[in-house]
Design an enzyme around this catalytic site. Structure first.
Site, PDB file in Angstrom:
ATOM      1  N   ILE A  45     -79.139  69.946  17.667  1.00  0.00           N
ATOM      2  CA  ILE A  45     -78.421  71.164  17.253  1.00  0.00           C
ATOM      3  C   ILE A  45     -78.925  72.297  18.144  1.00  0.00           C
ATOM      4  O   ILE A  45     -80.138  72.527  18.219  1.00  0.00           O
ATOM      5  CB  ILE A  45     -78.677  71.496  15.775  1.00  0.00           C
ATOM      6  CG1 ILE A  45     -78.226  70.332  14.875  1.00  0.00           C
ATOM      7  CG2 ILE A  45     -77.968  72.792  15.388  1.00  0.00           C
ATOM      8  CD1 ILE A  45     -78.563  70.509  13.407  1.00  0.00           C
ATOM      9  N   GLU A  57     -84.261  63.546  17.813  1.00  0.00           N
ATOM     10  CA  GLU A  57     -85.404  62.771  17.307  1.00  0.00           C
ATOM     11  C   GLU A  57     -86.214  63.586  16.313  1.00  0.00           C
ATOM     12  O   GLU A  57     -86.553  63.128  15.220  1.00  0.00           O
ATOM     13  CB  GLU A  57     -86.348  62.372  18.457  1.00  0.00           C
ATOM     14  CG  GLU A  57     -85.728  61.543  19.551  1.00  0.00           C
ATOM     15  CD  GLU A  57     -85.121  62.366  20.673  1.00  0.00           C
ATOM     16  OE1 GLU A  57     -84.408  63.355  20.384  1.00  0.00           O
ATOM     17  OE2 GLU A  57     -85.353  62.005  21.831  1.00  0.00           O
TER      18      GLU A  57
END
Ligand code: THU
Length: 137
Positions: A45, A57
């Site tokens: 994001i 991750e």
């Protein structure tokens, strides 16, 4: 249960569908396997204040931890890049520190897998072993 690396990779590809790479247009998905075989997904994001971007991750790992999970077996990472999307340095630290020496499963566009250990990606890691203990040592 045996780790199904391909399934985990496919879950990372699925998670990539929710990515919000507003500025780079580079979509990344991650899928984290808990020790009790739950799969927690994450995506990257981005923010107009670029440095606030979060990678897929770390998003998956922080989601899992904030939902109470503490032990993990593997994490998969997918992008649209034709090669393998290898985790950035910040994510390597967080993977090793919070997930341990897990399998890191990279999956490319052809759904081929490259499986590494977290310790291979981050040799000589900084860990809390180096931090002062309560007795000051
Ligand atoms: N990114 C990830 O989400 N994971 C990686 O392993 C590499 C980079 C993201 C961060 C940023 O949103 C975009 O990919 C381009 O760097």
């Amino acid at each position: 249960m045996e780790i199904n690396h391909l399934l985990l990779g496919e879950k990372a590809i699925e998670a990539k569908g929710n990515a919000l790479p507003l500025y780079s247009n580079f979509h990344v998905g991650a899928a984290l396997l808990t020790d009790d075989d739950k799969i927690i997904q994450g995506c990257n994001i981005e923010s107009s204040s670029y440095g606030l971007t979060i990678c897929a991750e770390r998003n998956a790992i922080f989601k899992a931890i904030s939902d109470g999970y503490r032990k993990f077996k593997a994490i998969a990472i997918a992008s649209d890049f034709e090669g393998y999307c290898s985790p950035c340095g910040a994510c390597r630290q967080i993977i090793f520190e919070h997930c341990g020496d897990v399998d890191v499963v990279l999956i490319n566009r052809k759904k081929e897998l490259k499986i590494l250990k977290a310790s291979e990606l981050l040799p000589h890691a900084f860990t809390d072993d180096a931090l002062p203990k309560e007795d000051g040592k």
